[in-house]
Design a protein around this motif. Structure first.
Motif, mmCIF file in Angstrom:
data_model
loop_
_atom_site.group_PDB
_atom_site.id
_atom_site.type_symbol
_atom_site.label_atom_id
_atom_site.label_comp_id
_atom_site.label_asym_id
_atom_site.label_seq_id
_atom_site.Cartn_x
_atom_site.Cartn_y
_atom_site.Cartn_z
ATOM 1 N N ARG A 1 -2.705 8.571 -3.647
ATOM 2 C CA ARG A 1 -3.991 9.156 -3.260
ATOM 3 C C ARG A 1 -3.853 10.630 -2.875
ATOM 4 N NH1 ARG A 1 -7.576 8.861 -5.368
ATOM 5 N NH2 ARG A 1 -8.891 9.647 -3.715
ATOM 6 N N LYS B 1 0.805 -1.220 0.000
ATOM 7 C CA LYS B 1 0.000 0.000 0.000
ATOM 8 C C LYS B 1 0.841 1.276 0.000
ATOM 9 C CE LYS B 1 -0.603 -0.205 4.983
ATOM 10 N NZ LYS B 1 -1.505 -0.263 6.079
ATOM 11 N N SER C 1 -3.808 3.924 6.594
ATOM 12 C CA SER C 1 -4.748 3.572 5.523
ATOM 13 C C SER C 1 -5.907 4.567 5.556
ATOM 14 C CB SER C 1 -5.286 2.149 5.694
ATOM 15 O OG SER C 1 -6.065 2.045 6.869
ATOM 16 N N TYR D 1 -2.955 9.770 6.473
ATOM 17 C CA TYR D 1 -2.448 8.490 5.966
ATOM 18 C C TYR D 1 -1.243 8.041 6.783
ATOM 19 C CZ TYR D 1 -5.116 7.433 1.748
ATOM 20 O OH TYR D 1 -6.090 7.061 0.879
ATOM 21 N N GLN E 1 -0.902 4.524 -1.565
ATOM 22 C CA GLN E 1 -1.397 5.557 -0.658
ATOM 23 C C GLN E 1 -0.841 6.923 -0.996
ATOM 24 O OE1 GLN E 1 -0.554 4.083 3.265
ATOM 25 N NE2 GLN E 1 -2.528 3.075 3.401
#
Length: 172
Positions: A46, A39, A97, A92, A43
């Motif tokens: 994002r 991730k 997450s 984050y 992440q």
């Protein structure tokens, strides 16, 4: 203009963070990709992804409100919005997450956009929005938040029907 420039700087920084994730574990071989979680790169992507998704509402609403309603409150609300954008990656990093923690940041952005939309709509309808804000100082941010949040979910007229139709058609 400062708010717009700050938005651009933040966006490029978030894109830069995504690029660093790719290059530090890839061509530059600075980090061992086996030591990063799956991730990790997704992440950081994002950060810029969310910034870009929000831009198509924030940027025109900021300028519309500043030009047609009141540039001083546009600046103050824009700064509030920028602070939220700067804080977004921190959530984050702290939580690891996506979670409801993000609602603290995203709802502020929706509310700012909602105030911009509300002011522009009322000004377009011939209402003296500045006087309205002076007469209703508590009501304006609440109405702005309602406009900003409920335009997204459940949507003003189209979100739920399109979602239902898409869900039904997707299942064949």
């Amino acid at each position: 203009m400062i708010v717009q420039a700050a938005w651009c700087i933040i966006y490029y920084n978030y894109v830069g963070a995504s690029v660093l994730c790719v290059f530090t574990t890839g061509p530059w071989e600075m980090l061992d990709p086996k030591k990063q979680t799956d991730k990790w790169a997704a992440q950081v992507g994002r950060f810029s992804g969310n910034q870009f998704e929000q831009s198509v509402v924030f940027i025109p609403c900021l300028w519309m409100y500043a030009a047609l309603v009141d540039y001083e409150t546009a600046w103050a609300l824009g700064v509030l919005y920028i602070i939220g954008r700067v804080m977004y990656p921190l959530f984050y990093a702290l939580h690891g997450s996506f979670s409801l923690w993000f609602e603290h940041i995203t709802q502020v952005g929706y509310a700012v956009n909602g105030v911009f939309m509300l002011g522009s709509l009322m000004r377009g309808a011939g209402v003296d929005y500045i006087q309205f804000t002076k007469d209703q100082p508590i009501l304006v941010p609440i109405l702005g938040a309602v406009v900003g949040v409920f335009t997204l979910l459940p949507g003003i007229g189209v979100t739920l029907p399109w979602f239902a139709l898409h869900t039904k058609m997707d299942r064949g």
